[in-house]
Scaffold this motif. Structure first.
Motif, PDB file in Angstrom:
ATOM      1  N   ASP A  59       0.803  -1.207   0.000  1.00  0.00           N
ATOM      2  CA  ASP A  59       0.000   0.000   0.000  1.00  0.00           C
ATOM      3  C   ASP A  59       0.843   1.268   0.000  1.00  0.00           C
ATOM      4  N   ARG A  60       2.017   1.212   0.589  1.00  0.00           N
ATOM      5  CA  ARG A  60       2.879   2.395   0.644  1.00  0.00           C
ATOM      6  C   ARG A  60       3.282   2.828  -0.773  1.00  0.00           C
ATOM      7  N   GLU A  61       3.648   1.873  -1.590  1.00  0.00           N
ATOM      8  CA  GLU A  61       4.019   2.206  -2.970  1.00  0.00           C
ATOM      9  C   GLU A  61       2.805   2.657  -3.772  1.00  0.00           C
ATOM     10  N   LEU A  62       1.674   2.014  -3.571  1.00  0.00           N
ATOM     11  CA  LEU A  62       0.456   2.447  -4.253  1.00  0.00           C
ATOM     12  C   LEU A  62       0.129   3.888  -3.878  1.00  0.00           C
ATOM     13  N   ALA A  63       0.241   4.217  -2.601  1.00  0.00           N
ATOM     14  CA  ALA A  63      -0.037   5.587  -2.148  1.00  0.00           C
ATOM     15  C   ALA A  63       0.894   6.586  -2.839  1.00  0.00           C
ATOM     16  N   ILE A 104     -11.947  13.288  -9.854  1.00  0.00           N
ATOM     17  CA  ILE A 104     -10.832  12.333  -9.833  1.00  0.00           C
ATOM     18  C   ILE A 104      -9.847  12.703  -8.721  1.00  0.00           C
ATOM     19  N   LYS A 105      -9.542  13.985  -8.585  1.00  0.00           N
ATOM     20  CA  LYS A 105      -8.634  14.424  -7.527  1.00  0.00           C
ATOM     21  C   LYS A 105      -9.197  14.091  -6.147  1.00  0.00           C
ATOM     22  N   ARG A 106     -10.494  14.300  -5.939  1.00  0.00           N
ATOM     23  CA  ARG A 106     -11.124  13.961  -4.655  1.00  0.00           C
ATOM     24  C   ARG A 106     -11.028  12.458  -4.389  1.00  0.00           C
ATOM     25  N   PHE A 111      -8.631   7.863  -1.516  1.00  0.00           N
ATOM     26  CA  PHE A 111      -7.945   6.570  -1.585  1.00  0.00           C
ATOM     27  C   PHE A 111      -6.585   6.669  -0.905  1.00  0.00           C
ATOM     28  N   TYR A 112      -5.856   7.750  -1.175  1.00  0.00           N
ATOM     29  CA  TYR A 112      -4.552   7.987  -0.565  1.00  0.00           C
ATOM     30  C   TYR A 112      -4.679   8.024   0.964  1.00  0.00           C
ATOM     31  N   LYS A 114      -7.007   6.737   2.820  1.00  0.00           N
ATOM     32  CA  LYS A 114      -7.364   5.408   3.315  1.00  0.00           C
ATOM     33  C   LYS A 114      -6.124   4.522   3.416  1.00  0.00           C
ATOM     34  N   LEU A 115      -5.286   4.575   2.381  1.00  0.00           N
ATOM     35  CA  LEU A 115      -4.068   3.763   2.391  1.00  0.00           C
ATOM     36  C   LEU A 115      -3.115   4.222   3.498  1.00  0.00           C
ATOM     37  N   ASN A 116      -2.969   5.523   3.655  1.00  0.00           N
ATOM     38  CA  ASN A 116      -2.059   6.046   4.681  1.00  0.00           C
ATOM     39  C   ASN A 116      -2.512   5.707   6.089  1.00  0.00           C
ATOM     40  N   ALA A 117      -3.783   5.524   6.302  1.00  0.00           N
ATOM     41  CA  ALA A 117      -4.290   5.154   7.617  1.00  0.00           C
ATOM     42  C   ALA A 117      -3.847   3.746   8.008  1.00  0.00           C
ATOM     43  N   CYS A 118      -3.456   2.962   7.001  1.00  0.00           N
ATOM     44  CA  CYS A 118      -3.061   1.572   7.254  1.00  0.00           C
ATOM     45  C   CYS A 118      -1.612   1.437   7.708  1.00  0.00           C
TER      46      CYS A 118
END
Length: 119
Positions: A59-63, A104-106, A111-112, A114-118
């Protein structure tokens, strides 16, 4: 790894990119290597970076790739203003595309976050 084609944000970014390619067909030939090239590359960079991030491990790379995609979305947002100011697109076209890129930006930001919360 995730299947990027299943992500709503990628689907919307892909449709948006197709729209950008469509409107730039009417840009002046003198802009072929200028604004036309820049706005198409920046628009295509949005779904491309989403796809690349999904192909990475974790997830870190996806973010990180979502952040890059958001930067490209902001780039397109400005280029649409420029295209309208140069009278390459009309106000209605600008407003339609601007609304799409804002959504799209929102979505990328949500999504970003959500991933960072993990991690």
């Amino acid at each position: 790894m995730r299947n990027f084609k299943e992500l709503k944000v990628w689907q919307k970014a892909h449709v948006f990119t197709l729209g950008i390619y469509q409107i730039t067909k009417d840009f002046p030939d003198s802009e072929k290597f200028g604004l036309t090239s820049q706005i198409c590359r920046a628009a295509a960079s949005i779904p491309t970076n989403i796809a690349e991030g999904c192909g990475r491990n974790g997830d870190r790379e996806l973010a990180r790739f979502l952040s890059i995609a958001a930067g490209s979305a902001s780039e397109v947002e400005y280029q649409l203003i420029l295209a309208e100011d140069l009278s390459y697109i009309d106000l209605e076209t600008h407003n339609t595309l601007d609304a799409q890129v804002s959504e799209i930006k929102r979505m990328l930001n949500a999504f970003y976050q959500k991933l960072n919360a993990c991690f």
